[in-house]
Design an enzyme around this catalytic site. Structure first.
Site, short mmCIF file in Angstrom:
data_model
loop_
_atom_site.label_atom_id
_atom_site.label_comp_id
_atom_site.label_asym_id
_atom_site.label_seq_id
_atom_site.Cartn_x
_atom_site.Cartn_y
_atom_site.Cartn_z
N HIS A 126 29.69 47.72 36.96
CA HIS A 126 31.24 46.46 36.38
C HIS A 126 30.18 45.70 35.61
CE1 HIS A 126 33.82 47.95 39.49
NE2 HIS A 126 32.64 48.58 39.96
N CYS B 246 34.83 51.44 36.16
CA CYS B 246 34.58 51.99 37.28
C CYS B 246 36.38 52.44 38.03
CB CYS B 246 34.48 51.08 37.85
SG CYS B 246 34.31 51.62 39.91
N GLU C 144 31.64 43.11 34.73
CA GLU C 144 32.48 41.55 35.20
C GLU C 144 31.70 40.66 35.90
OE1 GLU C 144 33.12 44.44 35.30
OE2 GLU C 144 34.91 44.60 37.70
#
Lengths: 240, 82
Positions: free
Chosen positions: A203, A86, A205
């Site tokens: 994302h 990002c 994560e």
């Protein structure tokens, strides 16, 4: 593996990355403050999401001049694995480590939602655990993810298989409707020509453990760890 | 010297803000309007007396930081009076 997560003023996904790598995947991981100038001892570095320097001027435009970015460039130039997520992707673009630039989302809105991306290249160090064409469900959260590059650069990237993720439907169809932000060619993630630097808007994560109801993001980190282990088994040929 | 810098998206690159404003203007009845482009305006004071040196510095600043040459173009005015 020794992994580093770079922290810029305004980064806000650094703790998530540290959590996934350290707690979920049991790797050695440390945060690297943007004023540090050495990445010695690290096997890979992650530039996390967030709003570095408040996104002033352009996303990533000021972070790219942080002291640590000299070390990141050097690290990448000798084959070190760099993942930008990002805002991290936006910083890598501004730094010239990846081709292209980000424009404001076509809708002009900040988009926070789950999207599907198809794995266009499963032979990168970041996607080795994926099947070619596999569809991953990953969250996005950004206002400037409308990827742009010129025609020459796009055809070079295609020829080099640098387009790694493209926004698609749940069935893997790459359609205009499946493009959340207006990105050129539905591009959601790219590598550099050498394949050791990946930038991606989604994302991973945020979806890497069972309790969150989605583990697709785990594949990215596991692929990286696999690639690092493999590299450690081979004699080093690169010297700075 | 005072510098006034305008940064805009290159022609040919879609400007979603410009498009949105154009539609709003059309809604207000300004149907003759087209090609609205939104940009940034920056002002800065430069402690430099020679215009050539000032220009060289300004260009470098724009190329390195103030504009992204992949998507943006810039122009500037230098006011030697100040």
């Amino acid at each position: 593996m020794n992994l580093g997560v770079i922290v810029f003023p305004g980064s806000n996904c650094d703790h998530d990355c540290v959590h996934v790598l350290g707690e979920v995947l049991r790797q050695s991981v440390r945060q690297v403050w943007h004023k540090e100038t050495s990445l010695d001892g690290l096997d890979a570095v992650i530039l996390p999401g967030g709003f570095s320097y408040g996104d002033y001027l352009r996303t990533g435009a000021i972070a790219r001049f942080s002291p640590v970015m000299g070390a990141v460039k050097q690290f990448a130039s000798v084959g070190g694995m760099v993942l930008g997520i990002c805002n991290g992707f936006q910083i890598l673009l501004e730094a010239g480590l990846l081709p292209g630039a980000m424009l404001r989302n076509r809708s002009l809105t900040f988009i926070c939602t789950d999207v599907y991306v198809g794995v266009e290249n499963a032979a990168t160090p970041f996607t080795g655990r994926c099947e070619p064409g596999q569809v991953l469900k990953l969250p996005i959260a950004h206002a400037d993810g409308n990827y742009y590059t010129d025609d020459v650069s796009l055809s070079q990237m295609k020829a080099n298989a640098q387009v790694v993720f493209r926004y698609c439907t749940a069935d893997g169809a790459v359609t205009p409707e499946a493009n959340p932000n207006g990105s050129l060619d539905n591009i959601g993630g790219i590598t550099n020509a050498d394949g050791n630097v990946l930038g991606m808007m989604p994302h991973p994560e945020r979806c890497a453990e069972e309790v969150l109801g989605n583990e697709d993001g785990r594949l990215i980190f596991l692929s990286m760890i696999d690639a690092l282990k493999k590299a450690k088994l081979q004699p080093k040929t690169v010297t700075a | 010297m005072k510098a006034k810098i305008h940064v805009t998206l290159k022609q040919g690159i879609l400007d979603p803000q410009g498009k949105s404003i154009e539609q709003a203007l059309a809604t207000l009845g300004y149907t003759a309007v087209s090609n609205v482009r939104v940009g940034k305006y920056l002002e800065l004071d430069l402690n430099e007396t020679e215009k050539e040196k000032a220009e060289a510095q300004l260009k470098a600043m724009c190329d390195k930081l103030l504009a992204n040459p992949i998507i943006e173009e810039y122009r500037y005015e230098l006011d030697a009076e100040r």
